[in-house]
Design an enzyme around this catalytic site. Structure first.
Site, PDB file in Angstrom:
ATOM      1  N   GLY A 121      37.216  36.506  38.000  1.00  0.00           N
ATOM      2  CA  GLY A 121      37.191  35.692  36.790  1.00  0.00           C
ATOM      3  C   GLY A 121      37.690  34.280  37.004  1.00  0.00           C
ATOM      4  O   GLY A 121      38.178  33.629  36.081  1.00  0.00           O
ATOM      5  N   GLY A 122      37.583  33.786  38.246  1.00  0.00           N
ATOM      6  CA  GLY A 122      37.952  32.400  38.510  1.00  0.00           C
ATOM      7  C   GLY A 122      39.427  32.108  38.329  1.00  0.00           C
ATOM      8  O   GLY A 122      39.791  30.974  38.006  1.00  0.00           O
ATOM      9  N   SER A 201      35.031  38.174  43.921  1.00  0.00           N
ATOM     10  CA  SER A 201      35.157  36.785  43.489  1.00  0.00           C
ATOM     11  C   SER A 201      36.623  36.361  43.584  1.00  0.00           C
ATOM     12  O   SER A 201      37.248  36.531  44.628  1.00  0.00           O
ATOM     13  CB  SER A 201      34.589  36.618  42.075  1.00  0.00           C
ATOM     14  OG  SER A 201      34.453  35.254  41.746  1.00  0.00           O
TER      15      SER A 201
END
Length: 554
Positions: A121-122, A201
């Protein structure tokens, strides 16, 4: 009267099943009562949601290391998730008191491998909840799955670059969750001596940082990083003070006295802090670090240090947890990033046309306007889109370049360095089928699997699904293969330890000698071979050798 006609043995089964449906487990913080859920025909598992693993990081505990939860009295209901950590998305369940984890186990008896999931989620969004990470497909593989919330954005990664706020709070939350696993997972049927961390991610970046941290020694035994490493262009913030000062200025606080700055920011309501801690990116396509991301903590930090140096320095001197790794990416990882940027910035291609230095990897430390910058940008333009002016017609070619910049190249560079000290298995996920839910959401008809598509072949993303897929879909076969590979690795440290028809009798070998000489392509079939992007990777290697300065030492 009806009780008299039921045989005693059947009655005992009924009474037992009623209690087993809501099992109660005693943890270091107190008792939790879970639920029994379905994982298919004749398949059930135990679910314990919303277990607090650390004290609420609020008030004076904001911008400090987490501490174990002090516990509760009575039996805590563990049938629902806890609050998610505050993010720009303004999740309706958010609260600054958000350090919860969830445990899913096929049995509470015995011990089995534990897989701890770190969501992406960055660094600024997401949670470990089952809206995206339903874990029921793991249960038939006989592993325990733990999913974790950690502090996000400015609350999780704010740093003054000095002892006033050393940073990496989100990483330290994950470490505290791993300590909770060590203390408690036996009660849930898990083995604390066999813990695999995995993430995608930003979650993959955090997994890699966790392997680099001295604080995780003895807490983790294997790791899987999907489309994320500490060497990624966006995964490490070398200049946190710049963004600390910008945040302080927004609230009229001191930018010279960092202790006063932090004290003032602790008084700001968390929603104001989260909303303000979002700055317009100076460079498009996430080709530079997130504002609030992992940092190198100062040597004089007042609390235990999770990451004390640049990740490349830790990797190259070998002072990290030398554990087996799986490392990989999707074949068109960055298409999602490119499409998202085009929506908010339709002129982004013209931005690159006007400033080709944006094409030069910033972690190569090449000066803008230099002959080296021109040589690298021209070489990439010629290699990926034959020197044409960028436009929407070249979205596929441009996305391939950004995939290599953001994901594939740093993943492979990380893999080959770790392979000098431990087994590393490299993969590319290239399958496109009924469960590529992120790709389907873009509506872009360019072949390939994009960022996040691989998640749908491990978890049940309930919040993303628009309907059920046919049981005859080949996507289910691909999901079963990925689950077997991932759980084999958690069990044995080897994703293909024996001949297995589900895996097409595939043998996935680790890379060796510090080169990318082996990889598995996860597509329609499992295809072992050499580096799947060898030609592109060699182009990057050639340019790095000729022009890069102090690579990854930003």
């Amino acid at each position: 009267m009806w009780l008299k006609v039921i045989p005693l043995a059947i009655w005992l089964v009924i009474v037992k099943s009623q209690s087993v449906d809501r099992p109660i487990i005693t943890t270091s913080g107190g008792q939790v009562q879970g639920t029994t859920e379905s994982c298919g025909l004749f398949c059930t598992f135990y679910s314990f949601k919303g277990i607090p693993y650390a004290e609420p990081p609020i008030g004076v505990r904001r911008f400090t290391n987490p501490v174990p939860h002090s516990g509760w009295s009575g039996v805590r209901d563990a049938s629902a998730h806890g609050s998610s950590c505050p993010s720009p998305d303004m999740n309706p369940t958010e609260n600054e008191d958000c350090l919860f984890l969830n445990v899913y186990s096929p049995s509470l008896i015995g011990t089995r491998p534990v897989m701890v999931w770190i969501h992406g989620g960055g660094f600024m969004g997401g949670s470990g909840d089952d809206g995206w990470y339903g874990s029921q497909y793991f249960m038939p593989e006989n592993v325990v799955v733990v999913t974790v919330n950690y502090r996000l954005g400015v609350l999780g990664f704010f740093s003054t670059g000095d002892r006033s706020a050393s940073g990496n709070w989100g990483i330290k939350d994950c470490i505290e969750a791993l300590r909770w696993v060590q203390r408690n997972i036996v009660a849930f049927g898990g083995d604390p001596n066999n813990v695999t961390i995995f993430g995608q991610s930003a979650g993959g970046v955090l997994v890699h940082f966790l392997t680099l941290s001295p604080l995780t020694s003895g807490l983790i035994h294997r790791a899987i990083t999907q489309s994320g490493s500490a060497l990624h262009s966006w995964g490490f913030q070398p200049n946190p003070r710049r963004f600390a000062d910008r945040l302080a200025t927004a609230f009229g606080l001191s930018t010279t006295d960092t202790a006063a700055m932090v004290a003032g920011l602790k008084q700001v309501p968390y929603r104001d802090l989260v909303n303000t801690g979002m700055f317009e990116p100076d460079v498009p396509m996430l080709l530079h670090p997130y504002d609030f991301a992992p940092v190198a903590e100062p040597a004089d930090a007042p609390e235990p240090i999770a990451i004390g140096r640049r990740p490349i320095d830790i990797i190259e001197d070998g002072s990290y947890n030398t554990i087996p790794l799986i490392v990989g990416f999707t074949d068109l990882d960055s298409l999602f990033v490119a499409v998202s940027e085009l929506i908010v910035n339709p002129g982004v291609f013209e931005t690159f046309n006007n400033n080709p230095h944006f094409l030069v990897p910033f972690f190569w430390n090449i000066a803008q306007g230099s002959p080296e910058s021109t040589a690298v940008s021209q070489a990439f333009k010629q290699y990926y889109w034959q020197g044409q002016q960028l436009s929407i017609a070249l979205l596929g070619e441009f996305s391939l370049f950004v995939t290599d910049y953001q994901f594939a190249y740093p993943q492979l560079e990380m893999a080959k360095r770790h392979a000098l000290r431990s087994p590393v298995y490299v993969y590319q996920f290239s399958y496109e089928g009924d469960l590529n839910l992120f790709k389907q959401a873009t509506g872009v008809p360019i072949p390939g699997a994009i960022h996040g598509d691989d998640l749908c072949y491990l978890f049940d993303p309930k919040d993303l699904r628009t309907g059920e897929i046919p049981q005859t879909s080949h996507a289910i076969t691909v999901r079963n293969r990925m689950l077997r590979l991932w759980t084999n690795f958690a069990k044995y440290g080897n994703p293909t330890p024996s001949v297995d028809p589900i895996l097409q009798s595939t043998l996935w070998t680790p890379i060796s000698g510090g080169t990318i000489n082996a990889a598995l392509n996860i597509g329609q079939n499992l295809v072992p071979g050499a580096n799947p992007i060898a030609t592109r990777y060699n182009q990057w290697q050639e340019l790095a050798t000729r022009y890069a300065n102090n690579i990854f030492r930003v």
